[in-house]
Structure formats: structure tokens, C-alpha cells
Scaffold this active site. Structure first.
Site, PDB file in Angstrom:
ATOM      1  N   LYS A  13      37.897  43.709  42.951  1.00  0.00           N
ATOM      2  CA  LYS A  13      38.750  42.532  42.713  1.00  0.00           C
ATOM      3  C   LYS A  13      40.086  42.923  42.067  1.00  0.00           C
ATOM      4  CE  LYS A  13      35.674  40.575  40.051  1.00  0.00           C
ATOM      5  NZ  LYS A  13      34.615  41.599  40.138  1.00  0.00           N
ATOM      6  N   ARG A  89      32.578  32.437  36.759  1.00  0.00           N
ATOM      7  CA  ARG A  89      31.416  33.323  36.864  1.00  0.00           C
ATOM      8  C   ARG A  89      30.114  32.579  36.612  1.00  0.00           C
ATOM      9  NH1 ARG A  89      34.187  38.387  34.930  1.00  0.00           N
ATOM     10  NH2 ARG A  89      33.273  40.119  36.042  1.00  0.00           N
ATOM     11  N   ARG A 128      35.065  54.613  37.322  1.00  0.00           N
ATOM     12  CA  ARG A 128      36.332  53.885  37.104  1.00  0.00           C
ATOM     13  C   ARG A 128      37.062  54.434  35.874  1.00  0.00           C
ATOM     14  NH1 ARG A 128      36.403  47.434  37.256  1.00  0.00           N
ATOM     15  NH2 ARG A 128      34.764  47.606  35.694  1.00  0.00           N
ATOM     16  N   ARG A 157      36.145  52.240  30.538  1.00  0.00           N
ATOM     17  CA  ARG A 157      35.819  50.993  29.840  1.00  0.00           C
ATOM     18  C   ARG A 157      34.465  51.121  29.155  1.00  0.00           C
ATOM     19  NH1 ARG A 157      36.965  46.024  33.916  1.00  0.00           N
ATOM     20  NH2 ARG A 157      35.029  45.343  32.968  1.00  0.00           N
ATOM     21  N   ARG A 168      25.209  43.916  33.430  1.00  0.00           N
ATOM     22  CA  ARG A 168      26.303  43.166  34.060  1.00  0.00           C
ATOM     23  C   ARG A 168      25.967  42.823  35.502  1.00  0.00           C
ATOM     24  NH1 ARG A 168      30.996  46.930  33.706  1.00  0.00           N
ATOM     25  NH2 ARG A 168      32.252  45.337  34.678  1.00  0.00           N
TER      26      ARG A 168
HETATM   27  P1  ADP Z   1      36.396  44.824  39.948  1.00  0.00           P
HETATM   28  O1  ADP Z   1      37.747  44.326  39.452  1.00  0.00           O
HETATM   29  O2  ADP Z   1      35.846  43.993  41.059  1.00  0.00           O
HETATM   30  O3  ADP Z   1      35.410  45.038  38.851  1.00  0.00           O
HETATM   31  P2  ADP Z   1      37.845  47.315  40.494  1.00  0.00           P
HETATM   32  O4  ADP Z   1      38.992  46.868  41.339  1.00  0.00           O
HETATM   33  O5  ADP Z   1      38.131  47.674  39.081  1.00  0.00           O
HETATM   34  O6  ADP Z   1      36.624  46.256  40.605  1.00  0.00           O
HETATM   35  O7  ADP Z   1      37.162  48.570  41.243  1.00  0.00           O
HETATM   36  C1  ADP Z   1      36.040  49.247  40.659  1.00  0.00           C
HETATM   37  C2  ADP Z   1      36.192  50.760  40.883  1.00  0.00           C
HETATM   38  O8  ADP Z   1      36.035  51.046  42.272  1.00  0.00           O
HETATM   39  C3  ADP Z   1      37.564  51.320  40.482  1.00  0.00           C
HETATM   40  O9  ADP Z   1      37.378  52.611  39.955  1.00  0.00           O
HETATM   41  C4  ADP Z   1      38.342  51.339  41.805  1.00  0.00           C
HETATM   42  O10 ADP Z   1      39.331  52.370  41.814  1.00  0.00           O
HETATM   43  C5  ADP Z   1      37.240  51.617  42.808  1.00  0.00           C
HETATM   44  N1  ADP Z   1      37.463  50.930  44.099  1.00  0.00           N
HETATM   45  C6  ADP Z   1      38.018  49.716  44.308  1.00  0.00           C
HETATM   46  N2  ADP Z   1      38.023  49.408  45.627  1.00  0.00           N
HETATM   47  C7  ADP Z   1      37.442  50.459  46.265  1.00  0.00           C
HETATM   48  C8  ADP Z   1      37.147  50.763  47.646  1.00  0.00           C
HETATM   49  N3  ADP Z   1      37.458  49.901  48.629  1.00  0.00           N
HETATM   50  N4  ADP Z   1      36.527  51.935  47.915  1.00  0.00           N
HETATM   51  C9  ADP Z   1      36.197  52.816  46.915  1.00  0.00           C
HETATM   52  N5  ADP Z   1      36.464  52.589  45.613  1.00  0.00           N
HETATM   53  C10 ADP Z   1      37.072  51.438  45.284  1.00  0.00           C
HETATM   54  P1  AMP Z   2      35.727  42.006  34.229  1.00  0.00           P
HETATM   55  O1  AMP Z   2      36.930  42.745  33.776  1.00  0.00           O
HETATM   56  O2  AMP Z   2      36.054  40.863  35.129  1.00  0.00           O
HETATM   57  O3  AMP Z   2      34.661  42.914  34.788  1.00  0.00           O
HETATM   58  O4  AMP Z   2      35.083  41.353  32.917  1.00  0.00           O
HETATM   59  C1  AMP Z   2      34.622  42.133  31.843  1.00  0.00           C
HETATM   60  C2  AMP Z   2      33.700  41.310  30.970  1.00  0.00           C
HETATM   61  O5  AMP Z   2      34.420  40.218  30.374  1.00  0.00           O
HETATM   62  C3  AMP Z   2      32.511  40.658  31.687  1.00  0.00           C
HETATM   63  O6  AMP Z   2      31.408  41.540  31.843  1.00  0.00           O
HETATM   64  C4  AMP Z   2      32.184  39.504  30.733  1.00  0.00           C
HETATM   65  O7  AMP Z   2      31.486  39.952  29.579  1.00  0.00           O
HETATM   66  C5  AMP Z   2      33.579  39.063  30.285  1.00  0.00           C
HETATM   67  N1  AMP Z   2      34.110  38.028  31.199  1.00  0.00           N
HETATM   68  C6  AMP Z   2      35.138  38.165  32.088  1.00  0.00           C
HETATM   69  N2  AMP Z   2      35.308  37.026  32.777  1.00  0.00           N
HETATM   70  C7  AMP Z   2      34.359  36.158  32.345  1.00  0.00           C
HETATM   71  C8  AMP Z   2      33.981  34.840  32.686  1.00  0.00           C
HETATM   72  N3  AMP Z   2      34.615  34.149  33.653  1.00  0.00           N
HETATM   73  N4  AMP Z   2      32.940  34.270  32.020  1.00  0.00           N
HETATM   74  C9  AMP Z   2      32.295  34.922  31.051  1.00  0.00           C
HETATM   75  N5  AMP Z   2      32.569  36.187  30.691  1.00  0.00           N
HETATM   76  C10 AMP Z   2      33.601  36.796  31.330  1.00  0.00           C
END
Ligand code: ADP
Ligand code: AMP
Length: 213
Positions: A13, A89, A128, A157, A168
Site C-alpha cells: 500500500k 481497518r 522492509r 520498523r 498483525r
Molecule cells: P504496506 O504499506 O501495505 O504495509 P509496503 O508498501 O511498505 O506495504 O511494502 C512492504 C514491503 O514489501 C516493503 O519492503 C516494500 O519495498 C516491499 N514491496 C512492496 N511492493 C512489492 C512488490 N510488488 N514486490 C516485492 N516487494 C514489494
Molecule cells: P501501517 O503502517 O498501516 O502498517 O500501521 C502500523 C500500525 O499502526 C498498525 O499495525 C496498527 O497498530 C496501527 N494502525 C494504523 N492504522 C490503523 C487503523 N486504521 N486502525 C487501528 N490501528 C491502526
């Protein structure tokens, strides 16, 4: 355009949101980023959020709904539109969002749903890395920063460590389906195959958004 981007943690995302925002000039609202900023500034809300986030739990709905409602009411949203990332969420948050948008006179136009097999996500999350200076997201293997990069410039993170990741994924899988069903019933959902190269995923999203524009 007023959009949501949905998908399990690690689906991509944030990676796609950065590209969408650059191309389509909408305001990126990431609740995860907002909580991380509040944690870094050690605000009261940040400290409360941290107690949930570090365990892999969701922050309570009243807190999350409050910060989103406040952000959506700001001027730039009416001018540019928004891309909400990581919210809603829970189905309660989805109902709170419907209500908030109605009160603001804003119509949701589309939901980008990035689909991926949960089995792939542990690898995505455990690799990541985030650039300390810019906050940009990379992956040690799938999307590495420039060759010869200095590991010290990047961090992992806290909630991407194995203890939180499992929780999660459980929480998000359990809560996610009713939300997608809710938006699917409204005809808003566009499914995108998330297990493809980053650029290919983006090309698929671009096709959808170009039609919505
Ligand atoms: P989200 O915001 O949904 O938690 P991220 O965009 O942070 O996910 O992506 C999670 C990890 O996967 C990051 O390290 C990112 O660089 C990697 N990633 C994102 N999209 C892809 C893809 N299409 N293929 C492989 N790795 C990806
Ligand atoms: P994210 O960066 O979207 O993966 O979010 C990191 C963490 O923040 C999640 O695992 C939750 O603990 C908290 N969080 C983010 N968005 C929400 C949401 N919409 N509702 C509740 N917790 C959230």
C-alpha cells in the site's frame, strides 16, 4: 479523486501510495504514518498508540477515527482529493468514515484492493527497511536502495519484527473481509494482483485510476 488503498500489511500500500500521489496529485493520508509521527514526537496520543502498535494490535477506533476525521476536514482535501492508506481497518471505522465523508459533503470514488497470498507477507515485512532521512520504504531483496547503500541510513520498523508480524497478520485478516464486502456492495472495489513487480502493480492501478479521473 477520493480513494482508499487496502490490503494486508506488506501488500504494498505505502509503496503504491507514494507513486499514486506523485502521478495523480492527491493527498496521502496514512494512519500508520500519523501514528509513527506522534510516537516520534512522544505526544500523549503517540504514547497511547505505541502500546498497541508494538504488540501488533490495532489502535482503538475512537482514537483512529478522531485523527482521520480531523485530517479530512482540512482545506487541501477538498482541493486535491485524498488517498487513505491503512484506514479503515475495522468495519466500525468504515461506518465512521462513511458518516464523516457524508458530513463533509465528500464522495468516495474508488477502493484499490491489493490482493496477495498472506504466506508471502512475512518475507515482505521482515525485509522492509525505511530511509531515516526521507521516510521512503525499500526492501532488502525485492526493492533495494542504490547499490552499496549504507545500512546505517536505514531502519527496520519495530512492528516488523517477527513477534509483532504474526499478530498483525492475524488481526488484519480477521478484520479486513467485512470492510471489502462493504465497499464491494457499493460497487467501489478494484482488485489488483499484488504479487507482481512494483512497476507492474502500479501500471494496473494507473489503468483503473485513469478511468476514474
Ligand atoms: P504496506 O504499506 O501495505 O504495509 P509496503 O508498501 O511498505 O506495504 O511494502 C512492504 C514491503 O514489501 C516493503 O519492503 C516494500 O519495498 C516491499 N514491496 C512492496 N511492493 C512489492 C512488490 N510488488 N514486490 C516485492 N516487494 C514489494
Ligand atoms: P501501517 O503502517 O498501516 O502498517 O500501521 C502500523 C500500525 O499502526 C498498525 O499495525 C496498527 O497498530 C496501527 N494502525 C494504523 N492504522 C490503523 C487503523 N486504521 N486502525 C487501528 N490501528 C491502526
Amino acid at each position: 479523486m477520493n480513494l482508499l488503498i487496502m490490503g494486508l500489511p506488506g501488500a504494498g500500500k505505502g509503496t503504491q501510495a507514494a507513486k499514486i500521489v506523485e502521478k495523480f496529485d492527491v493527498v496521502h493520508i496514512s494512519t500508520g504514518d500519523m501514528f509513527r509521527a506522534a510516537m516520534a514526537n512522544q505526544t500523549e496520543m503517540g504514547l497511547l498508540a505505541k502500546s498497541y502498535i508494538d504488540k501488533g494490535d490495532l489502535v482503538p477506533d475512537e482514537v483512529t477515527n478522531g485523527i482521520v476525521k480531523e485530517r479530512l476536514a482540512q482545506e487541501d482535501i477538498k482541493e486535491k482529493g485524498f488517498l487513505l492508506d491503512g484506514y479503515p481497518r475495522t468495519i466500525e471505522q468504515a461506518h465512521a468514515l462513511d458518516e464523516a465523508l457524508k458530513n463533509l459533503g465528500i464522495t468516495l470514488e474508488g477502493v484499490i484492493n491489493i490482493e496477495i497470498d498472506p504466506a508471502k507477507l512475512v518475507e515482505r515485512l521482515s525485509g522492509r527497511i525505511i530511509h531515516r532521512e526521507t521516510g521512503e520504504t525499500f526492501h532488502k531483496v525485492f526493492n533495494p536502495p542504490a547499490e552499496g547503500y549504507d545500512e546505517k541510513d536505514y531502519y527496520q520498523r519495530e512492528d516488523d519484527k517477527p513477534e509483532s508480524v504474526k499478530r498483525r497478520l492475524e488481526v488484519n485478516i480477521a478484520q479486513g473481509q467485512p470492510i471489502i464486502d462493504h465497499y464491494r456492495a457499493a460497487g467501489l472495489v478494484h482488485d489488483i494482483e499484488g504479487d507482481q513487480d512494483i512497476e507492474v502493480v502500479f501500471a494496473d492501478i494507473e489503468k483503473v485510476l485513469s478511468k476514474l479521473q
